[in-house]
Scaffold this motif. Structure first.
Motif, PDB file in Angstrom:
ATOM      1  N   ALA A   1     -12.535   1.060  51.221  1.00 22.66           N
ATOM      2  CA  ALA A   1     -13.193   2.302  50.826  1.00 22.66           C
ATOM      3  C   ALA A   1     -12.775   3.479  51.691  1.00 22.66           C
ATOM      4  CB  ALA A   1     -14.702   2.121  50.875  1.00 22.66           C
ATOM      5  N   THR A   2     -12.184   3.197  52.871  1.00 25.53           N
ATOM      6  CA  THR A   2     -11.748   4.274  53.764  1.00 25.53           C
ATOM      7  C   THR A   2     -10.293   4.683  53.514  1.00 25.53           C
ATOM      8  OG1 THR A   2     -11.023   2.721  55.472  1.00 25.53           O
ATOM      9  CG2 THR A   2     -13.337   3.421  55.510  1.00 25.53           C
ATOM     10  N   VAL A   3      -9.658   4.068  52.545  1.00 22.45           N
ATOM     11  CA  VAL A   3      -8.253   4.369  52.252  1.00 22.45           C
ATOM     12  C   VAL A   3      -8.204   5.388  51.102  1.00 22.45           C
ATOM     13  CG1 VAL A   3      -6.031   3.432  51.557  1.00 22.45           C
ATOM     14  CG2 VAL A   3      -7.546   2.091  53.052  1.00 22.45           C
ATOM     15  N   ASP A   4      -7.481   6.472  51.314  1.00 20.63           N
ATOM     16  CA  ASP A   4      -7.355   7.534  50.306  1.00 20.63           C
ATOM     17  C   ASP A   4      -6.003   7.361  49.614  1.00 20.63           C
ATOM     18  OD1 ASP A   4      -7.512   9.748  48.723  1.00 20.63           O
ATOM     19  OD2 ASP A   4      -7.251  11.204  50.356  1.00 20.63           O
ATOM     20  N   THR A   5      -6.028   7.111  48.310  1.00 19.57           N
ATOM     21  CA  THR A   5      -4.804   6.936  47.531  1.00 19.57           C
ATOM     22  C   THR A   5      -4.680   8.012  46.458  1.00 19.57           C
ATOM     23  OG1 THR A   5      -5.971   5.439  46.019  1.00 19.57           O
ATOM     24  CG2 THR A   5      -4.839   4.441  47.898  1.00 19.57           C
ATOM     25  N   SER A   6      -5.434   9.107  46.594  1.00 23.45           N
ATOM     26  CA  SER A   6      -5.406  10.158  45.559  1.00 23.45           C
ATOM     27  C   SER A   6      -4.152  11.001  45.617  1.00 23.45           C
ATOM     28  CB  SER A   6      -6.643  11.061  45.702  1.00 23.45           C
ATOM     29  OG  SER A   6      -6.660  11.672  46.991  1.00 23.45           O
ATOM     30  N   GLY A   7      -3.548  11.149  46.774  1.00 23.58           N
ATOM     31  CA  GLY A   7      -2.360  11.994  46.905  1.00 23.58           C
ATOM     32  C   GLY A   7      -1.099  11.187  46.742  1.00 23.58           C
ATOM     33  N   SER A   8      -0.021  11.827  47.135  1.00 20.02           N
ATOM     34  CA  SER A   8       1.267  11.151  47.041  1.00 20.02           C
ATOM     35  C   SER A   8       1.461  10.153  48.162  1.00 20.02           C
ATOM     36  CB  SER A   8       2.399  12.197  47.079  1.00 20.02           C
ATOM     37  OG  SER A   8       2.307  12.950  48.297  1.00 20.02           O
ATOM     38  N   ARG A   9       0.693  10.342  49.218  1.00 18.64           N
ATOM     39  CA  ARG A   9       0.780   9.415  50.340  1.00 18.64           C
ATOM     40  C   ARG A   9      -0.560   8.716  50.540  1.00 18.64           C
ATOM     41  NH1 ARG A   9       3.003  12.309  55.517  1.00 18.64           N
ATOM     42  NH2 ARG A   9       2.834  10.109  56.197  1.00 18.64           N
ATOM     43  N   VAL A  10      -0.448   7.494  50.984  1.00 24.53           N
ATOM     44  CA  VAL A  10      -1.659   6.717  51.288  1.00 24.53           C
ATOM     45  C   VAL A  10      -2.046   6.986  52.728  1.00 24.53           C
ATOM     46  CG1 VAL A  10      -2.660   4.422  51.471  1.00 24.53           C
ATOM     47  CG2 VAL A  10      -0.977   4.912  49.660  1.00 24.53           C
ATOM     48  N   ARG A  11      -3.301   7.377  52.922  1.00 19.69           N
ATOM     49  CA  ARG A  11      -3.758   7.650  54.278  1.00 19.69           C
ATOM     50  C   ARG A  11      -5.145   7.038  54.477  1.00 19.69           C
ATOM     51  NH1 ARG A  11      -7.107  12.151  54.824  1.00 19.69           N
ATOM     52  NH2 ARG A  11      -7.636  13.189  52.849  1.00 19.69           N
ATOM     53  N   VAL A  12      -5.444   6.784  55.753  1.00 24.81           N
ATOM     54  CA  VAL A  12      -6.720   6.165  56.139  1.00 24.81           C
ATOM     55  C   VAL A  12      -7.656   7.257  56.600  1.00 24.81           C
ATOM     56  CG1 VAL A  12      -7.857   4.527  57.660  1.00 24.81           C
ATOM     57  CG2 VAL A  12      -5.541   4.055  56.821  1.00 24.81           C
ATOM     58  N   ILE A  13      -8.817   7.317  56.009  1.00 25.16           N
ATOM     59  CA  ILE A  13      -9.818   8.334  56.358  1.00 25.16           C
ATOM     60  C   ILE A  13     -10.605   7.839  57.564  1.00 25.16           C
ATOM     61  CG2 ILE A  13     -11.808   9.624  55.543  1.00 25.16           C
ATOM     62  CD1 ILE A  13     -10.802   9.192  52.699  1.00 25.16           C
ATOM     63  N   GLU A  14     -10.682   8.610  58.571  1.00 19.69           N
ATOM     64  CA  GLU A  14     -11.438   8.248  59.765  1.00 19.69           C
ATOM     65  C   GLU A  14     -12.917   8.499  59.521  1.00 19.69           C
ATOM     66  OE1 GLU A  14     -10.162   6.825  62.301  1.00 19.69           O
ATOM     67  OE2 GLU A  14      -8.073   7.026  61.649  1.00 19.69           O
ATOM     68  N   THR A  15     -13.720   7.544  59.912  1.00 20.47           N
ATOM     69  CA  THR A  15     -15.174   7.660  59.750  1.00 20.47           C
ATOM     70  C   THR A  15     -15.842   7.523  61.104  1.00 20.47           C
ATOM     71  OG1 THR A  15     -15.415   5.288  59.374  1.00 20.47           O
ATOM     72  CG2 THR A  15     -15.051   6.677  57.429  1.00 20.47           C
ATOM     73  N   ALA A  16     -17.149   7.757  61.080  1.00 21.05           N
ATOM     74  CA  ALA A  16     -17.893   7.704  62.349  1.00 21.05           C
ATOM     75  C   ALA A  16     -17.908   6.302  62.935  1.00 21.05           C
ATOM     76  CB  ALA A  16     -19.324   8.194  62.122  1.00 21.05           C
ATOM     77  N   ASN A  17     -17.946   5.285  62.101  1.00 22.18           N
ATOM     78  CA  ASN A  17     -18.009   3.905  62.575  1.00 22.18           C
ATOM     79  C   ASN A  17     -16.699   3.172  62.321  1.00 22.18           C
ATOM     80  OD1 ASN A  17     -20.728   4.180  63.372  1.00 22.18           O
ATOM     81  ND2 ASN A  17     -21.401   3.801  61.254  1.00 22.18           N
ATOM     82  N   ASP A  18     -15.562   3.900  62.458  1.00 15.77           N
ATOM     83  CA  ASP A  18     -14.292   3.264  62.151  1.00 15.77           C
ATOM     84  C   ASP A  18     -13.919   2.190  63.169  1.00 15.77           C
ATOM     85  OD1 ASP A  18     -13.941   4.922  64.230  1.00 15.77           O
ATOM     86  OD2 ASP A  18     -12.111   5.882  63.477  1.00 15.77           O
TER      87      ASP A  18
END
Length: 470
Positions: free
Chosen positions: A77-94
């Motif tokens: 759920a913390t992985v963003d695949t909406s753009g052209s690149r896959v990136r990991v979203i940092e959260t408070a409890n990462d």
């Protein structure tokens, strides 16, 4: 010498093994049954314990896999695949999510827990799972096994792999195994103790029967095992023992009877030999008198040999053809034969009444006939219309009743009924010397039986013969 020793060693071991097993095998039936029950219980408990621990181990592994999949879904759920690149979203409890977690895009590692060795077994297993691009699990080997599960995010190239130390689960499984082993030991101990108590209680009647057999064998008691209430199996055993005791008693009676007959028959020729020798030694004899004495002694000796040969031949024939115990008679056929040979007066009927087709008395056939024949002769002689013979079994004996519907025995004469030479009415027109009933009673009592008269009847007479059971 070494070669001989090596060749003999297996033989010695093979010989010692059976002897060791025989020495360790319990000698009592109670011990053997308890050991058999303990062995069967041990097999059942072993199978149940193995099955329980296998099921428990699988259940714990499934729990670990479910926990890993839930964590992988949270990390995905913390992985963003909406753009052209896959990136990991940092959260408070990462930091909690990044623990023992790997994120791959295709075959490229995007993120992993800081400080984890790239060449370690968990990382290598995580890389293999990511390349499969499937939702699956595997275990990384090592001193502390680690369970890893991969979750392929649908519609993307992202694969999330999470890991979990199986140490706590293994400790739980080991604790359950130890507890089940302890419980198995307690159950087997209880099984052995309860089995010994139950078998001992079940065999208590057998010990009682053994003590009774020892006591009855020492005292010659006529009691039987079938007289007491017991379980079906022991009742059958008691019936078999009773039959065996009856056969032994019949054999002993036959032996005593054979000895008595031998002694009685040999006494007469032996007495004659002694008298002839005493007479010959009393004074000088002529040649003719001496020859006559020799002939008399030889004749008596031949008579003795004939008696011995006859009795011994009968004994050998009984031993070679043991259809029945020597001195044992099937009562019903003998009584039926005696009734057929009777010649009753016109209008007098004879009847045999018995509910037992097989009834054995512990006396020879000839003796049974000699005991019953005088009673039948008297019954037919005085009966008006009917003579009834009944036979049955009583404890330890056979009972035969001879009943007629004649005038009966005068009450004043009952005390002299079994006296030799006594008759109630010498002028009644019937032949007889008054010896039949005394002889029948003497013969019956000689083998442990009796002949009695029942004075309670208002009409007719009833004579009862009791003989030992065969």
């Amino acid at each position: 010498m070494n070669r001989v020793t090596r060749s003999l060693a297996p033989r010695i071991l093979r010989g010692l093994a059976p002897r060791t097993l025989r020495r360790l095998t319990p000698r009592t039936l109670r011990g053997r049954l308890s050991l058999a029950a303990l062995t069967a219980a041990a097999l059942v408990v072993t199978v149940l314990t193995v099955a329980f621990n296998v099921v428990t181990d699988r259940h714990l592994r499934h729990q670990a896999d479910d926990a890993l999949r839930d964590r992988a879904a949270a990390v995905a759920a913390t992985v963003d695949t909406s753009g052209s690149r896959v990136r990991v979203i940092e959260t408070a409890n990462d930091r909690l999510l990044d623990t023992d977690a790997w994120i791959y895009a295709g075959g490229r590692l995007l993120d992993q827990e800081p400080g984890v060795s790239v060449a370690g077994p968990p990382t290598r297993v995580a890389h293999r799972l990511a390349l499969r691009r499937a939702t699956t699990c595997a275990t990384a080997p090592g001193h502390r096994p680690v369970r890893l599960c991969a979750l392929a995010v649908a519609g993307t190239t992202v694969t999330v792999v999470t890991a979990l130390d199986l140490g706590p689960y293994r400790n739980s499984a080991d604790t359950l195994l130890l507890g089940s082993l302890l419980l198995d030991g307690v159950m087997l101990l209880c099984t052995y103790v309860l089995t010994r108590l139950a078998v001992g209680r079940a065999l208590r009647p057998v010990r009682t029967m053994t003590d009774q057999a020892t006591q009855r064998g020492a005292t010659g008691s006529a009691d039987r095992f079938g007289d007491e209430r017991r379980p079906v199996e022991l009742a059958l055993l008691g019936a078999s023992l009773d039959a065996l005791l009856d056969r032994i008693r019949s054999l002993l009676r036959y032996e005593r009877q054979l000895t008595g007959e031998l002694s009685h028959e040999l006494r007469t020729p032996l007495t004659r030999i002694i008298i002839e020798l005493d007479w010959w030694r009393a004074r000088p004899r002529t040649a003719d008198e001496t020859r006559a004495t020799h002939e008399a002694v030889a004749d008596a000796a031949r008579s003795m040999r004939t008696i011995c040969d006859t009795l011994l031949r009968d004994a050998r024939e009984s031993a070679l053809a043991p259809t029945t115990v020597p001195g044992t008679t099937d009562v019903v056929p003998v009584l039926a034969g005696l009734l057929r040979r009777l010649d009753p007066p016109q209008g007098v009927k004879t009847e045999l009444d018995t509910a037992e087709p097989e009834l054995h008395a512990g006396v020879p056939t000839a003796l049974l006939e000699r005991v019953v024949s005088p009673l039948l002769a008297n019954a037919v002689r005085y009966a008006r219309t009917r003579v009834t013979v009944s036979a049955g079994r009583v404890p330890g004996a056979v009972r035969i009743d001879v009943v007629d519907d004649g005038p009966g025995v005068p009450r004043a004469f009952t005390g002299e009924l079994f006296q030799p030479g006594q008759r109630a009415d010498p002028d009644d027109g019937h032949d007889g010397a008054g010896l039949g009933l005394p002889l029948a009673r003497r013969l019956a009592r000689g083998v442990g039986g009796d002949v009695t008269y029942a004075p309670g009847r208002t009409t007719g007479a009833t004579f009862t013969v009791s003989l030992p059971a065969g």
